[in-house]
Design a protein around this motif. Structure first.
Motif, PDB file in Angstrom:
ATOM      1  N   GLY A  91       0.861  -1.176   0.000  1.00 16.59           N
ATOM      2  CA  GLY A  91       0.000   0.000   0.000  1.00 16.59           C
ATOM      3  C   GLY A  91       0.900   1.228   0.000  1.00 16.59           C
ATOM      4  N   SER A  92       0.364   2.359  -0.499  1.00 16.28           N
ATOM      5  CA  SER A  92       1.201   3.578  -0.460  1.00 16.28           C
ATOM      6  C   SER A  92       1.421   3.996   0.991  1.00 16.28           C
ATOM      7  N   ASN A  93       0.527   3.549   1.875  1.00 16.85           N
ATOM      8  CA  ASN A  93       0.730   3.764   3.316  1.00 16.85           C
ATOM      9  C   ASN A  93       2.127   3.366   3.776  1.00 16.85           C
ATOM     10  N   ILE A  96       4.666   5.895   2.779  1.00 13.93           N
ATOM     11  CA  ILE A  96       4.604   7.089   3.637  1.00 13.93           C
ATOM     12  C   ILE A  96       5.485   6.851   4.863  1.00 13.93           C
ATOM     13  N   PHE A 117      -4.875  13.458   5.121  1.00 18.36           N
ATOM     14  CA  PHE A 117      -4.845  12.027   5.420  1.00 18.36           C
ATOM     15  C   PHE A 117      -4.225  11.794   6.805  1.00 18.36           C
ATOM     16  N   TYR A 120      -0.510  10.631   8.011  1.00 12.84           N
ATOM     17  CA  TYR A 120       0.687  11.485   8.098  1.00 12.84           C
ATOM     18  C   TYR A 120       1.001  11.812   9.565  1.00 12.84           C
ATOM     19  N   SER A 160      -1.337  15.994   0.192  1.00 13.50           N
ATOM     20  CA  SER A 160      -2.269  15.017  -0.353  1.00 13.50           C
ATOM     21  C   SER A 160      -3.006  15.693  -1.496  1.00 13.50           C
ATOM     22  N   ASN A 164      -7.530  13.985   0.823  1.00 13.32           N
ATOM     23  CA  ASN A 164      -8.517  13.204   1.565  1.00 13.32           C
ATOM     24  C   ASN A 164      -8.583  13.833   2.958  1.00 13.32           C
ATOM     25  N   ASP A 191       1.245  13.020  -2.371  1.00 15.23           N
ATOM     26  CA  ASP A 191       0.464  11.792  -2.250  1.00 15.23           C
ATOM     27  C   ASP A 191      -0.702  11.876  -3.232  1.00 15.23           C
ATOM     28  N   ALA A 193      -2.896   9.499  -4.385  1.00 16.96           N
ATOM     29  CA  ALA A 193      -3.643   8.235  -4.343  1.00 16.96           C
ATOM     30  C   ALA A 193      -4.859   8.261  -5.285  1.00 16.96           C
ATOM     31  N   TYR A 194      -5.397   9.465  -5.547  1.00 18.19           N
ATOM     32  CA  TYR A 194      -6.616   9.583  -6.366  1.00 18.19           C
ATOM     33  C   TYR A 194      -6.318  10.191  -7.739  1.00 18.19           C
ATOM     34  N   THR A 221      -1.227   4.580  -6.053  1.00 14.63           N
ATOM     35  CA  THR A 221      -1.666   3.326  -5.436  1.00 14.63           C
ATOM     36  C   THR A 221      -2.546   2.493  -6.366  1.00 14.63           C
ATOM     37  N   SER A 223      -4.899   0.813  -4.855  1.00 22.67           N
ATOM     38  CA  SER A 223      -6.034   0.598  -3.947  1.00 22.67           C
ATOM     39  C   SER A 223      -7.304   1.315  -4.385  1.00 22.67           C
ATOM     40  N   LYS A 224      -7.154   2.359  -5.195  1.00 20.28           N
ATOM     41  CA  LYS A 224      -8.318   3.198  -5.478  1.00 20.28           C
ATOM     42  C   LYS A 224      -8.896   2.833  -6.836  1.00 20.28           C
ATOM     43  N   ARG A 232      -3.096  -4.720  -1.051  1.00 15.88           N
ATOM     44  CA  ARG A 232      -2.073  -3.841  -0.492  1.00 15.88           C
ATOM     45  C   ARG A 232      -0.893  -3.642  -1.432  1.00 15.88           C
TER      46      ARG A 232
HETATM   47  C1  LIG Z   1      -4.570  10.384   0.527  1.00 16.27           C
HETATM   48  C2  LIG Z   1      -4.352   8.938   0.690  1.00 16.27           C
HETATM   49  N1  LIG Z   1      -3.108   8.457   0.615  1.00 16.27           N
HETATM   50  C3  LIG Z   1      -2.857   7.162   0.775  1.00 16.27           C
HETATM   51  C4  LIG Z   1      -3.862   6.268   1.024  1.00 16.27           C
HETATM   52  C5  LIG Z   1      -3.481   4.841   1.301  1.00 16.27           C
HETATM   53  O1  LIG Z   1      -3.659   4.024   0.264  1.00 16.27           O
HETATM   54  P1  LIG Z   1      -3.024   2.572   0.234  1.00 16.27           P
HETATM   55  O2  LIG Z   1      -4.173   1.652   0.248  1.00 16.27           O
HETATM   56  O3  LIG Z   1      -2.252   2.568  -1.048  1.00 16.27           O
HETATM   57  O4  LIG Z   1      -2.126   2.380   1.405  1.00 16.27           O
HETATM   58  C6  LIG Z   1      -5.177   6.702   1.118  1.00 16.27           C
HETATM   59  C7  LIG Z   1      -6.245   5.743   1.439  1.00 16.27           C
HETATM   60  O5  LIG Z   1      -7.312   6.034   1.841  1.00 16.27           O
HETATM   61  C8  LIG Z   1      -5.424   8.074   0.955  1.00 16.27           C
HETATM   62  O6  LIG Z   1      -6.666   8.554   1.069  1.00 16.27           O
END
Ligand SMILES: Cc1ncc(COP(=O)(O)O)c(C=O)c1O
Length: 360
Positions: A91-93, A96, A117, A120, A160, A164, A191, A193-194, A221, A223-224, A232
């Motif tokens: 995951g990009s988490n 981070i 987010f 952080y 971000s 988010n 970041d 992600a979207y 990511t 994930s989205k 992940r």
């Molecule tokens: C802004 C932002 N960054 C990162 C993530 C994490 O995504 P990942 O599932 O790739 O860890 C999210 C997930 O909600 C997010 O909203």
């Protein structure tokens, strides 16, 4: 004997995961609930990704490729960069967290927006670093104030984009001005992600900074929009040297083999990407229209979720939950009068609006 837990760990407020859907349904005595709470792709994953994953299931007794060779090659070709510019994460988490652990010392400062987010802040505190929290302006990162907040102790900035939980994005001009003001020994994390949902034309090309050799990490990511949150897998772009240092800290098998193979196939499946964008675009227009009819203010989104001023968010969350519609209340984000709803399939959006109306 009592353990001496470090103060910065003791004071951490844990991220609260939601209950499994099945458990919630059992507790509430409901069925067929819909989840519009975690900004997942309502369509699901790419069928191509599923096929590729199924094929390698018998091989899961083997460790994954710790270098992510094929996936990095695919991503590099897709974005016209080199595999050495790519870091893969659980995951990009994970990236981070990896960034903070790799580049910062305890006591260093990280500048970030207040309502952004939440991870952080968690990662910053768990590394015993200091978060410098800058308020949003019009629900958007205030890059001028963020640049003002930089001190000689600042080593990193989180942006971000889109943000988010507000869905807003900062544009090229603002990002250029911000980058122009920043010392070059500060790592800027964009970041994104979207990213694939963004529609505004002046969205910044942050990969440009990576190509120029700036201390920038761009996060994306699967994930989205790619619909693989459960597997992940996320990825980041940075100049070779930064990737090299992160690879020293990274666990050798951080990305599992199903995720790697699925991601390669997902990235090549253009029709799944386009279809997902279209569902989001149409859902967004529908929801905007309904909010207008209901007289509810919302924040225009560049992502797959919408922040809506609907009244007491916690109450609305609980009320909708009983009807099997799961959304997010944002009291934790200091938006007590708002909810965040993920744009779903047409039927899901309709059901959410019906449930919301009953409340009004
Ligand atoms: C802004 C932002 N960054 C990162 C993530 C994490 O995504 P990942 O599932 O790739 O860890 C999210 C997930 O909600 C997010 O909203």
């Amino acid at each position: 004997m009592e353990l001496k837990i470090p103060e910065h760990i003791k004071n951490l407020i844990p991220y609260e995961p939601g209950k499994p859907l099945e458990e919630l349904e059992r507790e509430l005595g409901i069925k067929n609930s819909i989840k519009l709470a975690s900004n997942e792709n309502p369509i699901g994953p790419s069928p191509e990704a599923l096929r590729a994953i199924e094929k390698i299931l018998p091989n899961i007794h083997r460790y994954p490729d710790g270098s992510g060779f094929y996936l990095k090659k695919t991503i590099a070709e897709y974005f016209n960069l080199r595999p050495q510019n790519i870091i893969l994460g659980n995951g990009s988490n994970e990236i981070i967290e990896l960034s903070v652990r790799t580049f910062l010392n305890p006591g260093d400062e990280i500048v970030m927006a207040d309502q952004s987010f939440i991870v952080y802040q968690i990662v910053t505190q768990s590394a015993n670093c200091k978060g410098i929290i800058v308020p949003l302006r019009d629900f958007t990162h205030d890059l001028d104030r963020m640049a003002d907040a930089v001190t000689e102790k600042t080593r990193m900035v989180f942006i971000s984009n889109p943000n988010n939980p507000t869905g807003t994005a900062v544009g090229t001009k603002d990002v250029e001005r911000f980058m122009g003001r920043l010392r070059d020994d500060i790592v800027v994390i964009f970041d994104e992600a979207y990213y694939e949902y963004v529609e505004r034309k002046d969205f910044p090309d942050t990969l440009k900074y990576v190509r120029e050799g700036k201390n920038v990490i761009v996060l994306r990511t699967f994930s989205k929009i790619y619909g693989m949150a459960g597997l992940r897998i996320g990825y980041g772009f940075a100049r070779d040297k930064l990737v090299g240092y992160m690879n020293r800290v990274r666990q050798p098998f951080n990305v599992n083999s199903l995720a790697q193979i699925g991601a390669v196939a997902a990235l090549k499946d253009k029709s799944h990407l386009e279809g997902s964008r279209e569902v989001n675009r149409k859902g967004k227009e529908y929801l905007y229209g309904e909010f207008k009819k209901l007289g509810l203010n919302y924040v225009s989104t560049e992502a797959n979720f919408i922040l809506v001023k609907a009244g007491n968010g916690r109450k609305i969350y609980n009320r909708l939950l009983k009807k099997g519609v799961i959304i997010r209340s944002l009291d934790g984000y200091k938006f007590p009068d708002y909810i965040r709803v993920t744009i779903g399939l047409p039927d899901e959006n309709k059901r959410f609006i019906e449930a919301l109306k009953e409340k009004i």
